[in-house]
Design a protein around this motif. Structure first.
Motif, PDB file in Angstrom:
ATOM      1  N   PHE A 199     -11.308   0.611  65.117  1.00 37.15           N
ATOM      2  CA  PHE A 199     -11.798  -0.408  66.036  1.00 37.15           C
ATOM      3  C   PHE A 199     -12.751  -1.309  65.258  1.00 37.15           C
ATOM      4  N   ASN A 200     -12.174  -2.301  64.542  1.00 37.06           N
ATOM      5  CA  ASN A 200     -12.969  -3.253  63.764  1.00 37.06           C
ATOM      6  C   ASN A 200     -12.340  -4.641  63.883  1.00 37.06           C
ATOM      7  N   ILE A 201     -13.032  -5.642  63.367  1.00 38.60           N
ATOM      8  CA  ILE A 201     -12.582  -7.027  63.519  1.00 38.60           C
ATOM      9  C   ILE A 201     -11.238  -7.262  62.826  1.00 38.60           C
ATOM     10  N   TYR A 202     -11.079  -6.733  61.614  1.00 41.88           N
ATOM     11  CA  TYR A 202      -9.837  -6.938  60.877  1.00 41.88           C
ATOM     12  C   TYR A 202      -8.645  -6.365  61.640  1.00 41.88           C
ATOM     13  N   SER A 203      -8.787  -5.152  62.148  1.00 41.17           N
ATOM     14  CA  SER A 203      -7.711  -4.539  62.927  1.00 41.17           C
ATOM     15  C   SER A 203      -7.446  -5.313  64.208  1.00 41.17           C
ATOM     16  N   LEU A 204      -8.513  -5.813  64.830  1.00 39.73           N
ATOM     17  CA  LEU A 204      -8.350  -6.598  66.054  1.00 39.73           C
ATOM     18  C   LEU A 204      -7.588  -7.889  65.768  1.00 39.73           C
ATOM     19  N   LEU A 205      -7.870  -8.542  64.650  1.00 40.15           N
ATOM     20  CA  LEU A 205      -7.145  -9.768  64.296  1.00 40.15           C
ATOM     21  C   LEU A 205      -5.667  -9.488  64.039  1.00 40.15           C
ATOM     22  N   ILE A 206      -5.378  -8.380  63.365  1.00 37.05           N
ATOM     23  CA  ILE A 206      -3.981  -7.993  63.138  1.00 37.05           C
ATOM     24  C   ILE A 206      -3.296  -7.712  64.477  1.00 37.05           C
ATOM     25  N   ALA A 207      -3.976  -7.000  65.376  1.00 34.44           N
ATOM     26  CA  ALA A 207      -3.408  -6.675  66.684  1.00 34.44           C
ATOM     27  C   ALA A 207      -3.179  -7.923  67.520  1.00 34.44           C
ATOM     28  N   ILE A 208      -4.111  -8.864  67.485  1.00 34.84           N
ATOM     29  CA  ILE A 208      -3.954 -10.116  68.232  1.00 34.84           C
ATOM     30  C   ILE A 208      -2.772 -10.911  67.685  1.00 34.84           C
ATOM     31  N   GLY A 209      -2.655 -10.971  66.365  1.00 31.90           N
ATOM     32  CA  GLY A 209      -1.523 -11.665  65.756  1.00 31.90           C
ATOM     33  C   GLY A 209      -0.196 -11.037  66.151  1.00 31.90           C
ATOM     34  N   GLY A 210      -0.132  -9.707  66.131  1.00 28.78           N
ATOM     35  CA  GLY A 210       1.085  -9.017  66.543  1.00 28.78           C
ATOM     36  C   GLY A 210       1.390  -9.224  68.015  1.00 28.78           C
ATOM     37  N   ALA A 211       0.354  -9.226  68.852  1.00 25.06           N
ATOM     38  CA  ALA A 211       0.555  -9.439  70.286  1.00 25.06           C
ATOM     39  C   ALA A 211       1.020 -10.866  70.564  1.00 25.06           C
ATOM     40  N   CYS A 212       0.482 -11.844  69.826  1.00 28.14           N
ATOM     41  CA  CYS A 212       0.948 -13.235  69.978  1.00 28.14           C
ATOM     42  C   CYS A 212       2.410 -13.352  69.567  1.00 28.14           C
ATOM     43  N   LEU A 213       2.772 -12.702  68.470  1.00 31.14           N
ATOM     44  CA  LEU A 213       4.160 -12.716  68.026  1.00 31.14           C
ATOM     45  C   LEU A 213       5.066 -12.070  69.073  1.00 31.14           C
ATOM     46  N   LEU A 214       4.624 -10.955  69.646  1.00 37.34           N
ATOM     47  CA  LEU A 214       5.396 -10.280  70.685  1.00 37.34           C
ATOM     48  C   LEU A 214       5.581 -11.186  71.904  1.00 37.34           C
ATOM     49  N   LEU A 215       4.519 -11.856  72.334  1.00 39.46           N
ATOM     50  CA  LEU A 215       4.627 -12.773  73.476  1.00 39.46           C
ATOM     51  C   LEU A 215       5.550 -13.944  73.160  1.00 39.46           C
ATOM     52  N   LEU A 216       5.537 -14.413  71.916  1.00 39.69           N
ATOM     53  CA  LEU A 216       6.432 -15.485  71.505  1.00 39.69           C
ATOM     54  C   LEU A 216       7.889 -15.030  71.577  1.00 39.69           C
ATOM     55  N   ILE A 217       8.165 -13.826  71.107  1.00 39.16           N
ATOM     56  CA  ILE A 217       9.521 -13.277  71.149  1.00 39.16           C
ATOM     57  C   ILE A 217       9.980 -13.061  72.584  1.00 39.16           C
ATOM     58  N   ILE A 218       9.110 -12.490  73.412  1.00 42.22           N
ATOM     59  CA  ILE A 218       9.451 -12.265  74.820  1.00 42.22           C
ATOM     60  C   ILE A 218       9.721 -13.594  75.519  1.00 42.22           C
ATOM     61  N   GLY A 219       8.895 -14.603  75.241  1.00 42.65           N
ATOM     62  CA  GLY A 219       9.099 -15.923  75.840  1.00 42.65           C
ATOM     63  C   GLY A 219      10.418 -16.553  75.437  1.00 42.65           C
ATOM     64  N   ALA A 220      10.813 -16.372  74.170  1.00 48.84           N
ATOM     65  CA  ALA A 220      12.085 -16.925  73.701  1.00 48.84           C
ATOM     66  C   ALA A 220      13.260 -16.256  74.403  1.00 48.84           C
ATOM     67  N   PHE A 221      13.216 -14.922  74.535  1.00 49.00           N
ATOM     68  CA  PHE A 221      14.299 -14.228  75.225  1.00 49.00           C
ATOM     69  C   PHE A 221      14.333 -14.573  76.707  1.00 49.00           C
ATOM     70  N   THR A 222      13.179 -14.749  77.318  1.00 42.06           N
ATOM     71  CA  THR A 222      13.119 -15.119  78.728  1.00 42.06           C
ATOM     72  C   THR A 222      13.719 -16.500  78.951  1.00 42.06           C
ATOM     73  N   ARG A 223      13.401 -17.444  78.061  1.00 46.30           N
ATOM     74  CA  ARG A 223      13.964 -18.800  78.174  1.00 46.30           C
ATOM     75  C   ARG A 223      15.481 -18.776  77.958  1.00 46.30           C
ATOM     76  N   MET A 224      15.935 -17.988  76.987  1.00 43.70           N
ATOM     77  CA  MET A 224      17.379 -17.902  76.745  1.00 43.70           C
ATOM     78  C   MET A 224      18.105 -17.341  77.955  1.00 43.70           C
ATOM     79  N   ALA A 225      17.559 -16.316  78.568  1.00 44.65           N
ATOM     80  CA  ALA A 225      18.197 -15.711  79.731  1.00 44.65           C
ATOM     81  C   ALA A 225      18.178 -16.665  80.929  1.00 44.65           C
ATOM     82  N   ARG A 226      17.103 -17.423  81.067  1.00 42.95           N
ATOM     83  CA  ARG A 226      16.984 -18.343  82.183  1.00 42.95           C
ATOM     84  C   ARG A 226      17.924 -19.539  82.023  1.00 42.95           C
ATOM     85  N   ASP A 227      18.137 -19.978  80.781  1.00 42.62           N
ATOM     86  CA  ASP A 227      19.002 -21.126  80.515  1.00 42.62           C
ATOM     87  C   ASP A 227      20.477 -20.797  80.605  1.00 42.62           C
ATOM     88  N   ARG A 228      20.843 -19.552  80.659  1.00 42.29           N
ATOM     89  CA  ARG A 228      22.264 -19.180  80.721  1.00 42.29           C
ATOM     90  C   ARG A 228      22.850 -19.527  82.017  1.00 42.29           C
TER      91      ARG A 228
END
Length: 87
Positions: free
Chosen positions: A58-87
């Protein structure tokens, strides 16, 4: 880290990532925790592949890595959601 620490860490990382990605209004506490914990794993995996370290406490460096990974995950989820909605 213990499982309670992972929940707190995941909630914090997921909440910050949802604010950055402008998804905070559509996500609840449980979604923030899940996105944060999975994002920490994803970010740690990518960071270790790049030789940048891992999520190792539980430190700043780990938190930054976790935030970056969570942003990437939300980006991926958003892309799949848009693809499914556009079908």
């Amino acid at each position: 880290m213990g499982w309670i620490t992972w929940i707190i860490f995941g909630a914090l990382a997921g909440w910050i990532a949802s604010i950055i990605m402008k998804r905070n209004s559509s996500m609840g506490a449980v979604a923030n925790i899940v996105v944060g914990v999975i994002g920490a794993g994803l970010g740690g995996w990518i960071a270790s592949l790049l030789g940048l370290g891992t999520v190792n406490g539980f430190n700043i460096y780990s938190l930054l890595i976790a935030i970056g990974g969570a942003c990437l995950l939300l980006l991926i989820i958003g892309a799949f959601t848009r693809m499914a909605r556009d079908r």
